[in-house]
Design an enzyme around this catalytic site. Structure first.
Site: not given
Length: 282
Positions: A172, A174
């Site tokens: 992921t 960010f």
């Protein structure tokens, strides 16, 4: 006073893990929603916000690209977290006992193969760590949570299966947001620039707008569109490019882009993560 970094979710969420890894000197501030995390920075309750924007398996995080342009915050850094998904249950439970696994919808989409193989029914929860908290409170061995090992430690759950994600590079991305911009100097290393724009209502406007990046050798790593205010005729584009606005090729590309856009707003100029820097051209 200890600086704070806000994130969406409960303690033990992957966003919390991102905060811990990127800003270990900051106190993590859990928030109920992405909007709350953004507002915490705007009103001074937190110094920074850690916001997920995309996952390598599931794609972009819903609503984030429409929230960021209106947040009033600036991107100052990117962070990548390797998302290892674990089956967590109350102590003494075996994997064979589990019939339901609860987690955030994004996480459930990242481990479909494991759940199907083991006959476990997915159930959507508000978030990953919140699901772990609920499973711990229920005390039912037929129900498990899919979350980080950090969440298991915080809420007293045992790990029944580790790293069950469908893809072994599940990651992921960010963005770290601040009230104030913190632009690195041109030439100080790999740099990314993120901006949003709307093209003018003229034929082939998007095609022409993108031409400047190709002819100037500027690598565009992301280009996504989304409707504005629910109107099919109003489309906004979100883009990431490699380079600094003061680099001559980037400056020329942005100048050309301006000829074909109604609005163009730079959301952040920040260091690119060295491990995820492409360094190529279109």
């Amino acid at each position: 006073m200890t600086a704070k970094i806000a994130f969406q979710g409960e303690l033990g969420a992957y966003s919390h893990q991102a905060c811990h890894e990127s800003r270990p000197d900051h106190a993590a501030l859990p928030c109920a929603t992405f909007e709350d995390a953004i507002e915490a920075v705007r009103n001074g309750s937190a110094d920074l916000a850690m916001l997920p924007v995309e996952n390598s398996t599931y794609g972009r995080v819903a609503d984030m690209h429409s929230l960021l342009p209106h947040s009033g915050l600036h991107i100052i850094e990117e962070a990548f977290v390797r998302v290892h998904i674990n089956v967590l249950a109350v102590p003494g439970t075996t994997l064979e006992q589990v019939r339901i696994a609860q987690s955030h919808t994004v996480l459930l989409g990242q481990c479909r193969e494991f759940l199907q193989t083991h006959g476990i029914r997915p159930r959507v929860g508000a978030d990953t760590a919140g699901s772990a908290q609920q499973i711990a409170a229920l005390g039912d061995p037929s129900q498990a949570a899919l979350a980080s090992e950090m969440a298991g430690e915080i809420y007293g759950l045992e790990v029944l299966a580790r790293h069950i994600e469908d893809h072994d590079r599940n990651t992921t991305r960010f963005l770290i947001m601040s009230r104030d911009p913190a632009r690195p100097a041109p030439g100080s290393g790999p740099i990314k620039t993120t901006f949003v724009f709307r093209v003018r209502n003229i034929p082939a406007a998007l095609y022409k707008a993108m031409g400047g990046f190709a002819t100037n050798g500027v690598n565009m790593t992301k280009l996504e569109s989304y409707m504005v205010d629910g109107k099919f005729t109003a489309t906004q584009f979100y883009a990431d490019i490699e380079g600094h606005p003061e680099d001559p090729p980037v400056a020329r590309a942005l100048e050309e882009l301006g000829y074909f856009t109604d609005t163009l707003d730079i959301m952040g100029v920040y260091p690119a993560d060295p491990e995820h820097f492409d360094g190529g051209t279109i």
